[in-house]
Design a protein around this motif. Structure first.
Motif, mmCIF file in Angstrom:
data_model
loop_
_atom_site.group_PDB
_atom_site.id
_atom_site.type_symbol
_atom_site.label_atom_id
_atom_site.label_comp_id
_atom_site.label_asym_id
_atom_site.label_seq_id
_atom_site.Cartn_x
_atom_site.Cartn_y
_atom_site.Cartn_z
ATOM 1 N N VAL A 77 0.869 -1.176 0.000
ATOM 2 C CA VAL A 77 0.000 0.000 0.000
ATOM 3 C C VAL A 77 0.908 1.228 0.000
ATOM 4 C CG1 VAL A 77 -1.703 1.307 1.342
ATOM 5 C CG2 VAL A 77 -1.871 -1.196 1.209
ATOM 6 N N PRO A 78 0.706 2.149 -0.932
ATOM 7 C CA PRO A 78 1.568 3.332 -0.967
ATOM 8 C C PRO A 78 1.382 4.220 0.264
ATOM 9 C CG PRO A 78 -0.132 3.465 -2.676
ATOM 10 C CD PRO A 78 -0.300 2.146 -1.988
ATOM 11 N N ALA A 79 2.480 4.812 0.693
ATOM 12 C CA ALA A 79 2.463 5.735 1.829
ATOM 13 C C ALA A 79 3.672 6.649 1.716
ATOM 14 C CB ALA A 79 2.510 4.964 3.146
ATOM 15 N N PHE A 80 3.575 7.797 2.350
ATOM 16 C CA PHE A 80 4.714 8.712 2.419
ATOM 17 C C PHE A 80 5.529 8.307 3.632
ATOM 18 C CE2 PHE A 80 1.519 10.969 -0.018
ATOM 19 C CZ PHE A 80 2.274 11.321 -1.135
ATOM 20 N N ARG A 81 6.479 7.389 3.406
ATOM 21 C CA ARG A 81 7.291 6.824 4.484
ATOM 22 C C ARG A 81 8.300 7.835 4.995
ATOM 23 N NH1 ARG A 81 7.935 0.884 4.872
ATOM 24 N NH2 ARG A 81 6.244 0.038 3.629
ATOM 25 N N VAL A 82 8.443 7.828 6.301
ATOM 26 C CA VAL A 82 9.425 8.668 6.968
ATOM 27 C C VAL A 82 10.596 7.807 7.420
ATOM 28 C CG1 VAL A 82 9.814 10.121 8.993
ATOM 29 C CG2 VAL A 82 7.706 10.366 7.681
ATOM 30 N N ALA A 83 10.298 6.608 7.926
ATOM 31 C CA ALA A 83 11.336 5.699 8.398
ATOM 32 C C ALA A 83 10.813 4.264 8.344
ATOM 33 C CB ALA A 83 11.751 6.053 9.822
ATOM 34 N N ASP A 84 11.735 3.342 8.102
ATOM 35 C CA ASP A 84 11.409 1.915 8.050
ATOM 36 C C ASP A 84 12.554 1.197 8.739
ATOM 37 O OD1 ASP A 84 10.928 -0.760 7.388
ATOM 38 O OD2 ASP A 84 10.254 -0.278 5.361
ATOM 39 N N GLU A 85 12.302 0.738 9.952
ATOM 40 C CA GLU A 85 13.349 0.118 10.761
ATOM 41 C C GLU A 85 12.825 -1.177 11.378
ATOM 42 O OE1 GLU A 85 14.859 2.970 13.581
ATOM 43 O OE2 GLU A 85 15.406 4.384 11.992
ATOM 44 N N ALA A 86 13.682 -1.911 12.027
ATOM 45 C CA ALA A 86 13.292 -3.174 12.651
ATOM 46 C C ALA A 86 12.173 -2.989 13.675
ATOM 47 C CB ALA A 86 14.510 -3.831 13.305
ATOM 48 N N ASP A 87 12.172 -1.865 14.384
ATOM 49 C CA ASP A 87 11.191 -1.636 15.443
ATOM 50 C C ASP A 87 9.855 -1.099 14.942
ATOM 51 O OD1 ASP A 87 12.694 -2.474 17.764
ATOM 52 O OD2 ASP A 87 13.965 -0.728 17.379
ATOM 53 N N GLY A 88 9.800 -0.697 13.684
ATOM 54 C CA GLY A 88 8.542 -0.203 13.162
ATOM 55 C C GLY A 88 8.696 0.577 11.881
#
Length: 139
Positions: A14-25
């Motif tokens: 699903v498209p989103a304006f991602r800010v961060a993608d890390e192991a915790d979330g």
């Protein structure tokens, strides 16, 4: 979880304006922000409420939320942040998520009345996501 929009965002479906993608979330812009730059932080695994988050995940998840609060304030020049979470009641998406909302003195936010705004277009939303991402402190 099939049909969960936040699980779809985590999976990249699903498209989103991602800010961060890390192991915790994963952190991304709310599509109906209280104020521009309003970020949602979700754990990678589907769960409904804070009470479902395993105890050993609490430190990493909330450190991630804390870092996002710094990034929203710094990246957007906000005076502070409002950090909130609904559990079951008032969750528009039934997946644990934490709101990190930029605040400025006199912004009009009172109590738990959450007015909503919109981005002018995808380019403006991406610019806000990029500003917060650039200000995210190292893990």
């Amino acid at each position: 979880m099939p049909g969960c929009v936040f699980c779809g965002i985590v999976a990249g479906e699903v498209p989103a304006f991602r800010v961060a993608d890390e192991a915790d979330g994963v952190a991304f812009l709310d599509t109906r922000p209280v104020f521009k730059g309003h970020v949602l932080v979700v754990p990678r695994t589907h769960m409904l409420a804070l009470t479902d988050l395993p105890a050993d995940s609490l430190p990493g998840y909330f450190r991630f939320v804390q870092r996002l609060a710094v990034a929203v304030e710094t990246g957007l020049g906000a005076g502070g942040t409002f950090v909130a979470m609904n559990n079951k009641v008032s969750q528009s998406v039934p997946h644990l998520h934490t709101h990190v909302v930029p605040r400025t003195k006199g912004d009009g936010l009172r109590g738990f009345f959450w007015p909503r705004t919109r981005y002018a277009d995808d380019a403006e939303a991406q610019e806000y996501a990029d500003r917060v991402a650039a200000a995210l402190p190292a893990a």
